[in-house]
Write an enzyme that holds these catalytic residues in place. Structure first.
Site, PDB file in Angstrom:
ATOM      1  N   LYS A 178      12.593   6.081   4.166  1.00 53.43           N
ATOM      2  CA  LYS A 178      13.015   5.174   3.092  1.00 53.43           C
ATOM      3  C   LYS A 178      12.511   5.445   1.823  1.00 53.43           C
ATOM      4  O   LYS A 178      11.269   5.116   1.409  1.00 53.43           O
ATOM      5  CB  LYS A 178      12.521   3.608   3.406  1.00 53.43           C
ATOM      6  CG  LYS A 178      13.555   2.588   2.553  1.00 53.43           C
ATOM      7  CD  LYS A 178      12.806   1.263   2.609  1.00 53.43           C
ATOM      8  CE  LYS A 178      11.692   1.202   1.399  1.00 53.43           C
ATOM      9  NZ  LYS A 178      12.401   0.989  -0.048  1.00 53.43           N
ATOM     10  N   GLY A 185       2.030   4.430  -1.947  1.00 55.92           N
ATOM     11  CA  GLY A 185       2.375   3.362  -3.005  1.00 55.92           C
ATOM     12  C   GLY A 185       1.114   2.782  -3.304  1.00 55.92           C
ATOM     13  O   GLY A 185      -0.118   3.305  -3.154  1.00 55.92           O
ATOM     14  N   SER A 186       1.390   1.546  -3.788  1.00 57.09           N
ATOM     15  CA  SER A 186       0.047   0.898  -4.373  1.00 57.09           C
ATOM     16  C   SER A 186      -1.079   0.165  -3.308  1.00 57.09           C
ATOM     17  O   SER A 186      -0.492   0.172  -2.165  1.00 57.09           O
ATOM     18  CB  SER A 186       0.653  -0.261  -5.123  1.00 57.09           C
ATOM     19  OG  SER A 186       0.858  -1.464  -4.219  1.00 57.09           O
ATOM     20  N   THR A 187      -2.153   0.136  -3.703  1.00 54.75           N
ATOM     21  CA  THR A 187      -3.299  -0.144  -2.864  1.00 54.75           C
ATOM     22  C   THR A 187      -2.895  -1.706  -2.253  1.00 54.75           C
ATOM     23  O   THR A 187      -3.121  -2.115  -0.991  1.00 54.75           O
ATOM     24  CB  THR A 187      -4.564  -0.191  -3.447  1.00 54.75           C
ATOM     25  OG1 THR A 187      -5.108   1.266  -3.658  1.00 54.75           O
ATOM     26  CG2 THR A 187      -5.657  -0.991  -2.246  1.00 54.75           C
ATOM     27  N   GLU A 188      -2.477  -2.410  -2.985  1.00 59.46           N
ATOM     28  CA  GLU A 188      -2.091  -3.904  -2.851  1.00 59.46           C
ATOM     29  C   GLU A 188      -0.848  -3.697  -1.637  1.00 59.46           C
ATOM     30  O   GLU A 188      -1.037  -4.844  -0.567  1.00 59.46           O
ATOM     31  CB  GLU A 188      -1.496  -4.710  -3.867  1.00 59.46           C
ATOM     32  CG  GLU A 188      -1.089  -5.941  -3.568  1.00 59.46           C
ATOM     33  CD  GLU A 188      -0.399  -6.852  -4.743  1.00 59.46           C
ATOM     34  OE1 GLU A 188       0.084  -7.806  -4.806  1.00 59.46           O
ATOM     35  OE2 GLU A 188      -0.049  -6.074  -5.935  1.00 59.46           O
ATOM     36  N   GLY A 214      -0.319  -1.260   0.394  1.00 60.15           N
ATOM     37  CA  GLY A 214      -1.127  -0.464   1.411  1.00 60.15           C
ATOM     38  C   GLY A 214      -1.679  -1.572   2.609  1.00 60.15           C
ATOM     39  O   GLY A 214      -1.802  -1.289   3.590  1.00 60.15           O
ATOM     40  N   GLU A 253      -1.247   6.798   1.491  1.00 59.31           N
ATOM     41  CA  GLU A 253      -1.937   7.335   0.126  1.00 59.31           C
ATOM     42  C   GLU A 253      -1.503   6.308  -0.810  1.00 59.31           C
ATOM     43  O   GLU A 253      -0.379   6.076  -1.475  1.00 59.31           O
ATOM     44  CB  GLU A 253      -0.983   8.711   0.001  1.00 59.31           C
ATOM     45  CG  GLU A 253      -1.656   9.634  -1.107  1.00 59.31           C
ATOM     46  CD  GLU A 253      -0.978   9.493  -2.519  1.00 59.31           C
ATOM     47  OE1 GLU A 253      -1.645   8.889  -3.333  1.00 59.31           O
ATOM     48  OE2 GLU A 253       0.222   9.797  -2.499  1.00 59.31           O
ATOM     49  N   CYS A 268      -0.165   8.631  -9.169  1.00 61.11           N
ATOM     50  CA  CYS A 268      -1.313   8.109  -8.684  1.00 61.11           C
ATOM     51  C   CYS A 268      -2.769   8.736  -8.805  1.00 61.11           C
ATOM     52  O   CYS A 268      -3.845   8.003  -8.921  1.00 61.11           O
ATOM     53  CB  CYS A 268      -1.162   8.118  -7.144  1.00 61.11           C
ATOM     54  SG  CYS A 268      -0.806   9.395  -6.175  1.00 61.11           S
ATOM     55  N   GLU A 293      -5.669  -0.022 -11.985  1.00 62.66           N
ATOM     56  CA  GLU A 293      -4.411   0.912 -11.965  1.00 62.66           C
ATOM     57  C   GLU A 293      -3.504   0.581 -12.966  1.00 62.66           C
ATOM     58  O   GLU A 293      -2.887  -0.557 -12.602  1.00 62.66           O
ATOM     59  CB  GLU A 293      -4.094   1.521 -10.589  1.00 62.66           C
ATOM     60  CG  GLU A 293      -2.889   2.648 -10.859  1.00 62.66           C
ATOM     61  CD  GLU A 293      -2.614   3.074  -9.491  1.00 62.66           C
ATOM     62  OE1 GLU A 293      -2.585   4.321  -9.225  1.00 62.66           O
ATOM     63  OE2 GLU A 293      -2.249   2.156  -8.558  1.00 62.66           O
TER      64      GLU A 293
END
Length: 515
Positions: free
Chosen positions: A187, A241-244, A246, A263, A297, A398
């Protein structure tokens, strides 16, 4: 490129499930626009949960019943190299599409993104030639035996990527999975899905893979992506994608104990050491920061500069930044294109306002470029803040935009301590003419990749990923390939006689034949 019939003035891209292009349930679609102009680029099928079920079922059948997991590794390698050749034949078209879809300067897509993606495909093909057999050291306890590890493909892999490095990330998700015998449900981001769709189209048109081996679904991550991650028939999740997000992915995958590689975000430091060659370091840290408008990133968004050089470095950074041209991504003269969306520009502008509130000084930029050509797109000037405190939000969070924080330090140990003072640990760079000293600094940085006198150069032979909240697991290289395999220990005993298996006697003493 071969496209589906246009809908209005733009092409339409359906889903790709079990070797066929098909509409989404209820024929739902979403519009993809060009960031620089706001003009429509394509309409794309928006998958439902039922469509995800179909894609997962196709990948599940292809893995459980199909030939791909059992295809010899050297045959898979040959097929991957063939696919690379087909991608290369369309490289110019892919570069233009990536530029229009993501607002990426055409110089970047033409001379970096597409060639790097091609190089990666060939490297994954080369790594696919590695035998799944790994011998273990000699063992004669409790008796002589032959031991080895056999690496099985993991199974059905759900792969989700963001918009900012779309083609390359599609490559480094799909091809390691294929190289190791897995099947895929992929996706891309709804904001920039087109180059990834074309990659899947090339794979389809080649006829080289069995039906169901690669499946493509498109739609919003908060709906389609989360449902895919939590699907009980998915064996492994690979997310960038973002840590949030993730954190959310981990939670959704947890009930089924799925294998997850993540990642995630970064706030990567660049450290200029006192002996650095500033002619090189100035351009280097700016490249690390403003490449693709800071929307990467691993961008080097914090720069640590010795007090003794601080004023000179600021002056030279401002002078060089003033020469950068913001503009149309399809113009070869453009250095920095637009941000991906107006929503992202709003976020960046909030951080610029926050930096001012925190007491940092804008030494260049800080606004929107002026001119009619900038009115239709989310453009932001490359912005540099001086006198930034490392614990400020500007230096800790970030931003994903062209906002550069320059931080003073006294001693090298102070720079290392501040560089490590972050929830992130994805990348870093060290700038010095003393390579041995730079290596020693690199060893002390808690981050997954460190460039010495370089930033942003990805090596597909090397592992890429983060420490701390920048992720789990690795992409690329042998380490990235192994993330798509399950190790299996096989023990072959060489003791042929029951009488020699004396360790069995602990449970089953020899029979007393006289009794």
């Amino acid at each position: 490129m071969t496209l589906e019939p246009a809908e209005g003035d733009v092409p339409y891209h359906p889903l790709y499930i079990n070797g066929e292009w098909c509409d989404a349930q209820e024929e739902r679609r979403f519009l993809v626009t060009e960031p620089a102009t706001g003009e429509p680029l394509a309409r794309v099928a928006q998958a439902s949960h039922a469509d995800v079920d179909r894609a997962v079922a196709a990948a599940r059948h292809a893995f459980d019943k199909g030939p791909w997991p059992h295809t010899p590794h050297y045959e898979r390698a040959h097929i991957i190299h063939q696919l690379a050749q087909l991608v290369q034949e369309r490289s110019s078209e892919l570069a233009e599409l990536e530029s229009r879809d993501g607002g990426v300067p055409i110089r970047k897509t033409t001379f970096n993104d597409i060639p790097l993606g091609l190089h990666m495909i060939h490297v994954f093909g080369e790594l696919a030639r590695r035998s799944p057999y790994e011998p273990l050291p000699w063992n004669d306890f409790p008796t002589v035996s032959w031991n080895f590890v056999w690496r099985d493909p993991f199974g059905v892999c759900a792969q989700i990527i963001p918009w900012n490095y779309a083609f390359c990330m599609a490559v480094w998700k799909i091809f390691p999975a294929l190289a190791t015998g897995n099947t895929v449900v992929f996706k891309p981001s709804s904001l920039a899905p087109l180059s990834a769709i074309e990659l899947v189209r090339i794979i389809d048109e080649s006829g080289l893979l069995p039906r169901g081996t690669v499946n493509l679904i498109t739609g919003p991550g908060g709906d389609v992506g989360e449902y895919l991650v939590g699907h009980p028939k998915i064996d492994k999740v690979a997310f960038t994608g973002s840590t949030e997000v993730g954190r959310k992915i981990m939670g959704i995958a947890a009930p089924h104990i799925k294998k997850v590689t993540l990642e995630l975000g970064g706030k990567s430091p660049s450290i200029i050491l006192p002996d650095a060659d500033l002619d090189k370091a100035i351009d280097g840290v700016l490249f690390g920061m403003f490449y693709h408008a800071g929307q990467l990133c691993e961008a080097g968004t914090r720069c640590f500069v010795p007090n003794s050089m601080y004023d000179e470095v600021i002056e030279r950074l401002v002078h060089r930044t003033r020469q950068l041209r913001v503009g149309d991504p399809l113009d070869l003269a453009t250095d920095i294109g637009p941000l991906i969306s107006f929503k992202q520009r709003d976020t960046v502008e909030r951080y610029i306002a926050l930096g001012r509130e925190e007491g940092a000084n804008v030494v260049i930029g800080g606004g929107r470029p002026i001119g009619e050509e900038y009115e239709r797109g989310p453009f932001v000037e490359p912005t540099i803040f001086a006198n930034v405190k490392n614990r400020s939000r500007l230096a800790q969070e970030e931003i994903f935009g062209p906002v550069f924080a320059i931080i003073r330090y006294d001693e090298i140990g102070d720079a290392i301590e501040m560089a490590n003072d972050s929830i992130y640990g994805l990348a870093a760079s060290v700038w010095s003419e003393d390579i041995q000293q730079a290596i020693e600094v690199a060893k002390r940085l808690r981050t997954g990749t460190v460039g010495i006198n370089e930033h942003h150069v990805l090596n597909p032979y090397a592992p890429f990923g983060g420490h701390k909240e920048s992720g789990i697991g690795r992409e690329m290289g042998v380490a990235g390939m192994l993330e798509y395999t399950e190790p299996k220990h096989i023990h072959v005993d060489f003791q042929r006689h029951r009488s020699g298996k004396i360790w069995w006697d602990a449970l089953l003493p020899p029979l007393d034949e006289e009794a």
